[in-house]
Design a protein around this motif. Structure first.
Motif, PDB file in Angstrom:
ATOM      1  N   ASP A  32       0.831  -1.187   0.000  1.00  0.00           N
ATOM      2  CA  ASP A  32       0.000   0.000   0.000  1.00  0.00           C
ATOM      3  C   ASP A  32       0.870   1.243   0.000  1.00  0.00           C
ATOM      4  O   ASP A  32       2.025   1.203  -0.389  1.00  0.00           O
ATOM      5  CB  ASP A  32      -0.961  -0.034   1.193  1.00  0.00           C
ATOM      6  CG  ASP A  32      -0.221  -0.193   2.515  1.00  0.00           C
ATOM      7  OD1 ASP A  32       1.030  -0.097   2.499  1.00  0.00           O
ATOM      8  OD2 ASP A  32      -0.876  -0.405   3.532  1.00  0.00           O
ATOM      9  N   THR A  34       2.416   2.584   2.254  1.00  0.00           N
ATOM     10  CA  THR A  34       3.615   2.449   3.064  1.00  0.00           C
ATOM     11  C   THR A  34       4.835   2.248   2.193  1.00  0.00           C
ATOM     12  O   THR A  34       5.844   2.921   2.317  1.00  0.00           O
ATOM     13  CB  THR A  34       3.459   1.261   4.028  1.00  0.00           C
ATOM     14  OG1 THR A  34       2.291   1.472   4.815  1.00  0.00           O
ATOM     15  CG2 THR A  34       4.666   1.132   4.933  1.00  0.00           C
ATOM     16  N   GLU A  87       0.909   2.963  11.595  1.00  0.00           N
ATOM     17  CA  GLU A  87       1.215   1.569  11.298  1.00  0.00           C
ATOM     18  C   GLU A  87       1.805   0.826  12.492  1.00  0.00           C
ATOM     19  O   GLU A  87       1.786  -0.404  12.536  1.00  0.00           O
ATOM     20  CB  GLU A  87       2.204   1.473  10.119  1.00  0.00           C
ATOM     21  CG  GLU A  87       1.611   1.793   8.771  1.00  0.00           C
ATOM     22  CD  GLU A  87       1.668   3.283   8.451  1.00  0.00           C
ATOM     23  OE1 GLU A  87       1.407   3.634   7.297  1.00  0.00           O
ATOM     24  OE2 GLU A  87       1.976   4.083   9.362  1.00  0.00           O
ATOM     25  N   GLN A 213       7.181  -1.812   8.389  1.00  0.00           N
ATOM     26  CA  GLN A 213       6.302  -1.672   7.242  1.00  0.00           C
ATOM     27  C   GLN A 213       4.899  -2.028   7.735  1.00  0.00           C
ATOM     28  O   GLN A 213       4.715  -2.373   8.905  1.00  0.00           O
ATOM     29  CB  GLN A 213       6.733  -2.563   6.083  1.00  0.00           C
ATOM     30  CG  GLN A 213       8.080  -2.198   5.466  1.00  0.00           C
ATOM     31  CD  GLN A 213       8.072  -0.842   4.771  1.00  0.00           C
ATOM     32  OE1 GLN A 213       7.043  -0.200   4.660  1.00  0.00           O
ATOM     33  NE2 GLN A 213       9.232  -0.413   4.303  1.00  0.00           N
ATOM     34  N   SER A 214       3.927  -1.944   6.884  1.00  0.00           N
ATOM     35  CA  SER A 214       2.550  -2.119   7.335  1.00  0.00           C
ATOM     36  C   SER A 214       2.302  -3.497   7.939  1.00  0.00           C
ATOM     37  O   SER A 214       1.475  -3.651   8.832  1.00  0.00           O
ATOM     38  CB  SER A 214       1.574  -1.870   6.180  1.00  0.00           C
ATOM     39  OG  SER A 214       1.815  -2.781   5.127  1.00  0.00           O
ATOM     40  N   ASP A 215       3.006  -4.523   7.478  1.00  0.00           N
ATOM     41  CA  ASP A 215       2.768  -5.886   7.949  1.00  0.00           C
ATOM     42  C   ASP A 215       3.959  -6.513   8.660  1.00  0.00           C
ATOM     43  O   ASP A 215       3.866  -7.655   9.110  1.00  0.00           O
ATOM     44  CB  ASP A 215       2.378  -6.789   6.776  1.00  0.00           C
ATOM     45  CG  ASP A 215       0.922  -6.604   6.368  1.00  0.00           C
ATOM     46  OD1 ASP A 215       0.260  -5.739   6.951  1.00  0.00           O
ATOM     47  OD2 ASP A 215       0.459  -7.311   5.457  1.00  0.00           O
ATOM     48  N   ARG A 237       1.753  -9.022  11.180  1.00  0.00           N
ATOM     49  CA  ARG A 237       0.333  -8.805  11.446  1.00  0.00           C
ATOM     50  C   ARG A 237      -0.443 -10.115  11.499  1.00  0.00           C
ATOM     51  O   ARG A 237      -1.405 -10.238  12.241  1.00  0.00           O
ATOM     52  CB  ARG A 237      -0.273  -7.899  10.371  1.00  0.00           C
ATOM     53  CG  ARG A 237       0.167  -6.449  10.444  1.00  0.00           C
ATOM     54  CD  ARG A 237      -0.313  -5.777  11.703  1.00  0.00           C
ATOM     55  NE  ARG A 237      -0.083  -4.341  11.668  1.00  0.00           N
ATOM     56  CZ  ARG A 237      -0.261  -3.522  12.707  1.00  0.00           C
ATOM     57  NH1 ARG A 237      -0.650  -4.013  13.866  1.00  0.00           N
ATOM     58  NH2 ARG A 237      -0.034  -2.231  12.582  1.00  0.00           N
TER      59      ARG A 237
END
Length: 250
Positions: A32, A34, A87, A213-215, A237
């Protein structure tokens, strides 16, 4: 406009083809804004991140030591001022840690899984659950706040990350360092409280975020804020495979 277009083009399917990932579901990274805006600027760099995710996850699933690969990932560019970002909040599942029990998912003779929840209001919880049906659980409650750079248990000593140059008094330490203070530990058996411990005042640790990072998030935590007493937490995540990597057997 360019960032938006890039985000739309960089689909998981496209990247699985670019980097040759055999099972992109095991990577499960959201490509995304990010990546498009905050982290890396080229398809090649994004592919390098994703390849490392898969390699690290593979080590964990095969019970091999992933620490060298984790260090490689930490050396790559990620979100700036990670602790200030949205995040960073929410639930993170611990896929690997070289921390001793119970933070590594071990509770007595039982091996479970561990996760962390970071609230927006300064709350923090660490959960340990043993399958099946979470019949045995441990919950660690605490609070987080910006760390000021002063070493814990040595009030007059300023942390020097390089160990050779003076610390920057004007540095925004809280951008990637938090002080986490533990309040209570409770163990439950079949949902019923079995043991509760209230921690002494100022029972704290320093968290240093080294990658976000996002995950995917990597945090190094220690008792004082000095690098030499840190342990590493590689978190995702999505839930971790069970049981977790047992560093004590290596």
């Amino acid at each position: 406009m360019m960032a938006s277009t890039m985000t739309q083009l960089m689909s998981p399917l496209l990247f699985s083809q670019i980097i040759g990932v055999s099972s992109f579901a095991s990577v499960s990274i959201r490509l995304d804004r990010t990546f498009a805006v905050n982290a890396v600027a080229s398809t090649k760099n994004i592919a390098q991140h994703l390849q490392l995710y898969e390699q690290i996850d593979g080590c964990i699933r095969e019970n091999r030591d992933p620490r060298k690969l984790i260090s490689q990932l930490e050396a790559m560019e990620s979100i700036k001022k990670p602790n200030r970002q949205e995040e960073f909040r929410g639930e993170w599942h611990v896929w690997y840690t070289d921390c001793p029990p119970p933070s590594n998912g071990v509770l007595g003779p039982f091996q479970g899984t561990s996760s962390q929840f970071i609230g927006r209001d300064g709350g923090y919880q660490n959960f340990l659950k043993v399958s099946p049906n979470d019949w045995l659980t441990a919950t660690l409650d605490g609070i987080w706040e910006d760390w000021d750079g002063f070493v814990i248990r040595d009030k007059g000593d300023k942390l020097d990350e390089s160990s050779s140059s003076p610390s920057d008094k004007n540095r925004d330490w809280g951008a990637n360092h938090w002080k986490v203070t533990f309040k209570q530990l409770q163990i439950k058996l079949f949902g019923f409280p079995l043991f509760t411990k209230q921690f002494e005042a100022n029972t704290s640790r320093v968290w240093r975020t080294t990658y976000l990072q996002s995950d995917v998030r990597i945090v190094r935590a220690g008792k004082t804020g000095r690098l030499e007493d840190e342990v590493v937490f590689y978190t995702r995540r999505n839930p971790a495979p069970s049981p977790l990597y047992d560093y004590q057997k290596k």
